[in-house]
Design an enzyme around this catalytic site. Sequence first.
Site, short mmCIF file in Angstrom:
data_model
loop_
_atom_site.label_atom_id
_atom_site.label_comp_id
_atom_site.label_asym_id
_atom_site.label_seq_id
_atom_site.Cartn_x
_atom_site.Cartn_y
_atom_site.Cartn_z
N ASP A 241 0.87 -1.17 0.00
CA ASP A 241 0.00 0.00 0.00
C ASP A 241 0.92 1.23 0.00
O ASP A 241 2.14 1.12 0.14
CB ASP A 241 -0.98 0.00 1.18
CG ASP A 241 -2.19 0.90 0.89
OD1 ASP A 241 -2.14 1.69 -0.08
OD2 ASP A 241 -3.19 0.84 1.63
C1 NOJ Z 1 -3.92 4.06 0.00
C2 NOJ Z 1 -5.11 3.16 0.17
O1 NOJ Z 1 -5.05 2.49 1.41
C3 NOJ Z 1 -5.24 2.12 -0.93
O2 NOJ Z 1 -6.46 1.43 -0.76
C4 NOJ Z 1 -5.16 2.79 -2.28
O3 NOJ Z 1 -5.34 1.84 -3.30
C5 NOJ Z 1 -3.81 3.47 -2.39
N1 NOJ Z 1 -3.71 4.50 -1.36
C6 NOJ Z 1 -3.57 4.10 -3.77
O4 NOJ Z 1 -4.39 5.20 -3.93
#
Ligand code: NOJ
Length: 731
Positions: free
Chosen positions: A278
């Site tokens: 993430d």
């Molecule tokens: C953080 C989020 O937790 C995740 O779900 C998302 O896909 C990513 N950012 C990219 O935007």
Amino acid sequence: MTGTGKSALGTYVDEQRRETIADRVEELLSEMTVEEKVGQLNQRSVSFVMGPEDGNEDLEAAIADGEIGSVLNAEGLEAKQHLQEFAVEESRLGIPLLMAFDVIHGYRTVFPTPLGQAATWEPDLAERAERVAATEASADGHHWTFAPMVDVSRDPRWGRVMEGAGESPVLGSAFARARVRGFQGEDLTEADTMLACAKHFAGYGASEAGRDYNTVNVAETALRERHLPPFEAAVEEGVATVMNAFNTIERIPASGNEDLVSGVLKGEWDFAGAMVSDWNSFGEQLPHGVAADEREAAKLAMLAGSDIDMVSEVLLEELPDLVRDGDVPESRLDDAVERVLWVKGLAGLFEDPYRYFEEERRKAVTLTEDHRETAREVAERSFVLLKNEGVLPLTEDTEVGLVGALADSAEDTLGAWAWGGEPEDVTTIRAGLDDHFGDVPYAPGYDLPGEVTAESLDEARDIAEEADVVVAVVGEPADMVGEAASRAHIDLPGDQRRLLEAVHETETPVVALLMNGRPLAVEWLDDHLPAILDVWHPGTEAGPAIARTLTGEVVPSGHLPMSFPYTEGQIPVAHDRLPTGRPAEDSEEDYVSKYLDVPNDPLYAFGHGESYTDFAFTDLTLASDAFPSGKALEATVTIENTGDVAGRDVVQLYVQDLVGSRSRPEKELVAFETVELEPDETAEVTVEIDEDDLAFWTDDEKWAAEPGEFDLMVGHAADDIVHTERFTLVE
Ligand code: NOJ
């Protein structure tokens, strides 16, 4: 990676294509330097709007140098084409970039949020919604979506519950499968498909106290039985990628958690795709306090089995030396790169890196009438009638008054995580009611999120006094839900309730429309208002969907995928709670498991949802009351529409294992099926229960169903069971 084993990823290509991809991957790997390999694992976020003339020389140079394997958030076909040209024409090996984006509930055509979609209890609808989303997003150049989020959660304080399917691993697994199918289609090389990504692996839905990015403390049993099943379902369905979670599991950040990533996902489940971190989650191993520096963070992530680094760049900076020094085996690096290249191959990028960039297709498939119609249908089926004392449906000649700023806010109607949507495409609730009833008198009543004044309340009262029925739209603006949007109080924001009190005092019946991303504590509404319809954040087609539902053209059929507590003090509250040694059978009793001030049960239970008609489950029969291990048990429910209009209902089956080697839930959803019936029509619904459906994570650290007695229950909701039949699982 061959896609053999449990993962169905390989089934997305035929034997011949599989060989072509394998050859290309092998050839590339043999030619790549360590730096080029690491580059494939590096994912850069590019600004949301980026044109060729924007002076992104650094980015271009990094792509040409082979330092970037994928990007996220690139916007516009021109920019994507430009970036891809750099990768294909300027880098030494010409490996195309993957373009990723969060396509969470639609793209230009925005659907209800995933939690709303789960309220349909119809995974096929979610599959159709994702087909539309993938068609539009891929035509805008995105190869890869960071969806579905399959985190199971029973804590409405956590803002991200809107992105998932709620509290049940059974419902969650069904939606996980459907959404993967919807995004990836039948053949990933088709231009209208996208690579999907099951996230966040794992346990993120259990963020302590509902506070985002917080610690997770789940026992192995809860992890296995509650949080992991939807991921396993997504892997079985062939999901191409999985994303690490931000949280720790057993005090080890998920990104560096070898037991989870190499042990469960890539080991037990034989996941053949790529694992992406993430946002900065490799880097966040430093503040988690498990890595002293970036070098250690990179090493932990790689050794755990994670593959792609979203934005932290710790792999880019540290991995080449880690490999040269022998701290990370080159074979691990090769495995990660092979997975990334395979995913690119599956997306068809080796044949044609520009295949997603066709302006003509983009124009032809974006926001079509057909897509809007699907969005309306899904919205209509997602609405949950929480309560109705005969006010709904409204007749055509009802003088309707409308209050509530959310009724007129296109942006909030789209909900959170709707980056591809445009407010001007939205038919708001106000516009929808105007279209249906003529100009409906309207007053916002509050400023978002919930500020009222004496004047704003007077205006609303005036509207109510002139109306036969007042429709009051209340709830959460889009920025109050989603990521980084935890709330300690889950009631109506600000003073919105004062608006409801003001219109209620006029004695005109009030229909509350709840717009929300999470279960809200709405006891006052339940006590005082005759009707409450939960419409979630309904998306582009909110207006027509709501007008048609209020007037009865559409009969509400949604059911809650998550319990609505009376108050946050009851959290966690879910239907599959374990029994206690001191059950509170009688509320007068002392020294039993209960609160002094609220019931144990939620205000609206999991599975709850009313209709304009009535359904009766007249019978539940089992093919046999003894069920030999290894066979399936058939359960048949007879359901009748006893009301005056056609409608849909969900047959919900729950199970309890009466005595096990571990304590088992008092009831847990085991199967469900939706039925559509005309008035007086009767249907028989037969469901097969497998031994696997009765299995749990035993003391021997494996799944097993234990012989013994079980109760099978059918009900209209978890708190409204109408028949129970006992059966025995025999060895
Ligand atoms: C953080 C989020 O937790 C995740 O779900 C998302 O896909 C990513 N950012 C990219 O935007």
